[in-house]
Design a protein around this motif. Structure first.
Motif, PDB file in Angstrom:
ATOM      1  N   THR A 124      -7.764   5.940   4.245  1.00  0.00           N
ATOM      2  CA  THR A 124      -8.193   5.276   3.021  1.00  0.00           C
ATOM      3  C   THR A 124      -7.940   6.183   1.837  1.00  0.00           C
ATOM      4  O   THR A 124      -7.951   7.413   1.951  1.00  0.00           O
ATOM      5  CB  THR A 124      -9.690   4.923   3.085  1.00  0.00           C
ATOM      6  OG1 THR A 124     -10.444   6.120   3.321  1.00  0.00           O
ATOM      7  CG2 THR A 124      -9.965   3.931   4.187  1.00  0.00           C
ATOM      8  N   ASP A 125      -7.727   5.562   0.689  1.00  0.00           N
ATOM      9  CA  ASP A 125      -7.536   6.301  -0.554  1.00  0.00           C
ATOM     10  C   ASP A 125      -8.917   6.606  -1.130  1.00  0.00           C
ATOM     11  O   ASP A 125      -9.483   5.819  -1.898  1.00  0.00           O
ATOM     12  CB  ASP A 125      -6.713   5.470  -1.533  1.00  0.00           C
ATOM     13  CG  ASP A 125      -6.293   6.287  -2.746  1.00  0.00           C
ATOM     14  OD1 ASP A 125      -6.607   7.481  -2.787  1.00  0.00           O
ATOM     15  OD2 ASP A 125      -5.666   5.705  -3.651  1.00  0.00           O
ATOM     16  N   GLY A 126      -9.491   7.738  -0.725  1.00  0.00           N
ATOM     17  CA  GLY A 126     -10.865   8.056  -1.089  1.00  0.00           C
ATOM     18  C   GLY A 126     -11.835   7.431  -0.107  1.00  0.00           C
ATOM     19  O   GLY A 126     -11.473   7.030   1.001  1.00  0.00           O
ATOM     20  N   GLY A 171     -11.440   3.316  -1.189  1.00  0.00           N
ATOM     21  CA  GLY A 171     -10.179   2.886  -1.760  1.00  0.00           C
ATOM     22  C   GLY A 171      -9.367   2.043  -0.793  1.00  0.00           C
ATOM     23  O   GLY A 171      -9.821   1.665   0.296  1.00  0.00           O
ATOM     24  N   ASN A 172      -8.137   1.717  -1.218  1.00  0.00           N
ATOM     25  CA  ASN A 172      -7.229   0.938  -0.392  1.00  0.00           C
ATOM     26  C   ASN A 172      -6.749   1.744   0.806  1.00  0.00           C
ATOM     27  O   ASN A 172      -6.778   2.983   0.806  1.00  0.00           O
ATOM     28  CB  ASN A 172      -6.034   0.472  -1.231  1.00  0.00           C
ATOM     29  CG  ASN A 172      -6.434  -0.487  -2.331  1.00  0.00           C
ATOM     30  OD1 ASN A 172      -7.377  -1.261  -2.163  1.00  0.00           O
ATOM     31  ND2 ASN A 172      -5.722  -0.441  -3.453  1.00  0.00           N
ATOM     32  N   ILE A 178      -3.996   3.371   3.133  1.00  0.00           N
ATOM     33  CA  ILE A 178      -2.708   4.015   2.901  1.00  0.00           C
ATOM     34  C   ILE A 178      -2.190   4.568   4.219  1.00  0.00           C
ATOM     35  O   ILE A 178      -2.932   4.699   5.202  1.00  0.00           O
ATOM     36  CB  ILE A 178      -2.805   5.153   1.857  1.00  0.00           C
ATOM     37  CG1 ILE A 178      -3.770   6.236   2.369  1.00  0.00           C
ATOM     38  CG2 ILE A 178      -3.230   4.631   0.503  1.00  0.00           C
ATOM     39  CD1 ILE A 178      -3.815   7.476   1.484  1.00  0.00           C
ATOM     40  N   ASN A 222      -0.617   7.868   5.795  1.00  0.00           N
ATOM     41  CA  ASN A 222      -0.418   9.307   5.611  1.00  0.00           C
ATOM     42  C   ASN A 222       0.578   9.815   6.647  1.00  0.00           C
ATOM     43  O   ASN A 222       0.419   9.547   7.849  1.00  0.00           O
ATOM     44  CB  ASN A 222      -1.736  10.074   5.757  1.00  0.00           C
ATOM     45  CG  ASN A 222      -2.648   9.874   4.574  1.00  0.00           C
ATOM     46  OD1 ASN A 222      -2.212   9.969   3.431  1.00  0.00           O
ATOM     47  ND2 ASN A 222      -3.918   9.574   4.841  1.00  0.00           N
ATOM     48  N   THR A 238       6.085   3.066  -0.262  1.00  0.00           N
ATOM     49  CA  THR A 238       5.151   1.962  -0.057  1.00  0.00           C
ATOM     50  C   THR A 238       5.413   1.296   1.280  1.00  0.00           C
ATOM     51  O   THR A 238       6.448   1.503   1.921  1.00  0.00           O
ATOM     52  CB  THR A 238       5.298   0.908  -1.174  1.00  0.00           C
ATOM     53  OG1 THR A 238       6.644   0.442  -1.191  1.00  0.00           O
ATOM     54  CG2 THR A 238       4.912   1.487  -2.525  1.00  0.00           C
ATOM     55  N   ASN A 290       0.842  -1.207   0.000  1.00  0.00           N
ATOM     56  CA  ASN A 290       0.000   0.000   0.000  1.00  0.00           C
ATOM     57  C   ASN A 290       0.873   1.251   0.000  1.00  0.00           C
ATOM     58  O   ASN A 290       2.019   1.246   0.452  1.00  0.00           O
ATOM     59  CB  ASN A 290      -0.916   0.005   1.217  1.00  0.00           C
ATOM     60  CG  ASN A 290      -2.026  -1.030   1.115  1.00  0.00           C
ATOM     61  OD1 ASN A 290      -2.465  -1.575   2.116  1.00  0.00           O
ATOM     62  ND2 ASN A 290      -2.492  -1.345  -0.085  1.00  0.00           N
ATOM     63  N   ASN A 291       0.303   2.320  -0.532  1.00  0.00           N
ATOM     64  CA  ASN A 291       1.050   3.558  -0.705  1.00  0.00           C
ATOM     65  C   ASN A 291       1.295   4.270   0.623  1.00  0.00           C
ATOM     66  O   ASN A 291       0.534   4.134   1.590  1.00  0.00           O
ATOM     67  CB  ASN A 291       0.315   4.501  -1.645  1.00  0.00           C
ATOM     68  CG  ASN A 291       0.327   3.996  -3.074  1.00  0.00           C
ATOM     69  OD1 ASN A 291       1.274   3.323  -3.487  1.00  0.00           O
ATOM     70  ND2 ASN A 291      -0.708   4.314  -3.831  1.00  0.00           N
ATOM     71  N   ARG A 343       1.948   8.254   1.789  1.00  0.00           N
ATOM     72  CA  ARG A 343       1.824   9.621   1.281  1.00  0.00           C
ATOM     73  C   ARG A 343       2.318  10.615   2.327  1.00  0.00           C
ATOM     74  O   ARG A 343       2.129  10.420   3.524  1.00  0.00           O
ATOM     75  CB  ARG A 343       0.377   9.938   0.898  1.00  0.00           C
ATOM     76  CG  ARG A 343      -0.105   9.162  -0.317  1.00  0.00           C
ATOM     77  CD  ARG A 343      -1.518   9.515  -0.664  1.00  0.00           C
ATOM     78  NE  ARG A 343      -1.990   8.760  -1.823  1.00  0.00           N
ATOM     79  CZ  ARG A 343      -3.220   8.833  -2.314  1.00  0.00           C
ATOM     80  NH1 ARG A 343      -4.121   9.609  -1.720  1.00  0.00           N
ATOM     81  NH2 ARG A 343      -3.554   8.118  -3.367  1.00  0.00           N
ATOM     82  N   ASN A 383       2.446  10.733  -3.085  1.00  0.00           N
ATOM     83  CA  ASN A 383       2.984   9.393  -2.923  1.00  0.00           C
ATOM     84  C   ASN A 383       4.510   9.460  -2.833  1.00  0.00           C
ATOM     85  O   ASN A 383       5.178   9.932  -3.763  1.00  0.00           O
ATOM     86  CB  ASN A 383       2.577   8.506  -4.102  1.00  0.00           C
ATOM     87  CG  ASN A 383       1.099   8.173  -4.082  1.00  0.00           C
ATOM     88  OD1 ASN A 383       0.491   8.103  -3.032  1.00  0.00           O
ATOM     89  ND2 ASN A 383       0.516   7.956  -5.262  1.00  0.00           N
TER      90      ASN A 383
END
Length: 328
Positions: free
Chosen positions: A103-105, A108-109, A111, A113, A67, A56-57, A59, A64
Motif C-alpha cells: 500500500t502507498d502509506g 493509500g492505494n 502499488i 513494489n 504503472t 496503480n503505480n 515502484r 515510481n
C-alpha cells in the motif's frame, strides 16, 4: 456593440482557459500512464492482488518507475499483473528481482513494489516475468488473529480447570502442592538420591586412585605382561606342573593295583587289609589323594584356559601334534 464585444472577450477567455485545463489534464494523465516516455513491459504472477487495480503505480526501491497496465486471471490460483516500466530502468532491474504488492502509506492505494535481487543476474528484458511474493493481507491477518484469540480463550478455560483441580488436591500435581507429607517424602527421596550420587562419585574417585597407584611395571601382572623372560619361566613352571600331574596319576594307578593285589593275597598284608579300622583309614587316605588329584587336574585345566597361560598350552599341543605326525 459594446455588449457584444464583452461577450466575445469572455467567450475567448473561457475557451483559452478550457484549452489550458485540457492540456494540463492530458499532460498529467499521460504522464501518469507513461504516454510521453519510452517504456517496456514486464509481468509477475500473484496468488492474490489484494485490491490492486489498473493504473496503480509500480515502484522500484521506493521510486515510481511505471504503472499497472493490465490484470488478467489465468486460473483459480494465479493472477498475472502486466506492468509498464520506463525504458531508462532497463539497466537497473535484473531478472532476479521480486515483485510484491503493498500500500502507498497506511491507507493509500495499492502499488507494486519491485525489490532488487542479489545483483548477479542478467538485466531484465521486455516481456520477462519476474518472481513474486504475496504478502498476507489485512483480512487474512484478522482471520488468523480471530482464530488465535479463540484458541487462547479455550486454552485459558482449560488452564483454569486445571488450576481449580490442583487447588482441590485432585491429581498428582494437586497432591504434591497441597499434601505436605507427600512433599516431605519427595524431598527426602531427592535428598537420598543426592547423597547416593555423592557416595557413588566418591567411590569412583577412590577406585580411580587405586588403579592409578597400581605399578604395572613392577607388579606381578606387569612383569607377566611385559617381561618375556619371566613369562618363559612361568610357562616352564606350568609345564613342570603338568608333567608332575601325569606322574602322580601314574603312581596312583600303580598304587591302586598294588592295593587290589594286597586285598586278594594272604599273610601280614592280608591281615592289615582285614583290620577294619586300618582299612578305613587307608581308604580315606586314598580318597583324599584322589580328590587332591582331581582338584589338581581341575587347576591344570583352569590354567589351560587362563588368558596368561592358554597360549603356552596351545603351543604344547601343536608341538605334540607335530611330533605325532613325524612318528607316524
Amino acid at each position: 456593440m459594446r455588449k457584444t464585444y464583452q461577450q466575445k472577450l469572455r467567450l475567448g477567455l473561457l475557451v483559452i482557459f478550457s484549452l489550458l485545463l485540457f492540456v494540463v489534464a492530458v499532460y498529467f494523465i499521460g504522464n501518469r500512464q507513461n504516454m510521453f516516455v519510452k517504456t517496456f513491459s514486464i509481468s509477475a504472477n500473484f496468488n492474490n492482488v489484494n485490491g490492486l487495480m489498473k493504473g496503480n503505480n509500480v515502484r522500484y526501491s521506493g521510486i515510481n518507475i511505471g504503472t499497472v497496465k493490465d490484470i488478467v486471471m489465468i486460473n483459480d490460483s494465479t493472477i498475472n499483473v502486466l506492468m509498464v516500466i520506463e525504458d531508462k530502468m532497463v539497466t537497473h532491474i535484473r531478472k532476479d528481482a521480486i515483485a510484491t504488492i503493498g500500500t502507498d502509506g497506511l491507507v493509500g492505494n495499492m502499488i507494486v513494489n519491485i525489490v532488487p535481487g542479489k545483483g548477479d543476474a542478467e538485466l531484465i528484458a521486455s516481456g520477462d516475468t519476474i518472481e513474486s511474493y504475496t504478502k498476507i493481507g489485512t483480512g487474512e491477518m484478522l482471520s488468523t488473529l480471530n482464530v488465535t484469540n479463540e484458541n487462547a480463550a479455550l486454552l485459558t478455560a482449560k488452564l483454569l480447570n486445571i488450576a481449580d483441580a490442583m487447588a482441590d488436591s485432585k491429581g498428582t500435581f494437586g497432591m504434591l502442592i497441597n499434601d505436605t507429607l507427600v512433599a516431605q517424602n519427595l524431598k527426602q527421596t531427592v535428598n537420598q538420591l543426592r547423597i547416593m550420587s555423592i557416595e557413588a562419585n566418591k567411590s569412583m574417585k577412590s577406585l580411580n586412585a587405586i588403579i592409578n597407584e597400581i605399578n604395572f611395571n613392577e607388579s606381578v601382572a606387569g612383569v607377566l605382561l611385559n617381561d618375556s623372560l619371566e613369562g618363559q619361566k612361568v610357562r616352564g613352571m606350568l609345564a613342570n606342573l603338568e608333567d608332575s600331574s601325569i606322574e602322580i596319576k601314574s603312581v596312583i594307578n600303580n598304587l591302586n593295583e598294588t592295593i587290589t593285589q594286597f586285598k586278594n593275597g594272604k599273610g601280614a598284608v592280608d591281615y592289615l587289609f582285614n583290620d577294619e579300622d586300618f582299612v578305613k583309614d587307608l581308604e580315606q587316605s586314598m580318597k583324599n589323594i584322589n580328590e587332591g588329584t582331581d582338584k589338581f587336574n581341575q587347576n591344570m585345566e583352569a590354567l589351560k584356559h587362563n588368558f596368561l597361560t592358554r597360549h603356552y598350552f596351545k603351543k604344547l599341543e601343536r608341538e605334540e601334534k607335530k611330533k605325532a605326525q613325524k612318528n607316524d
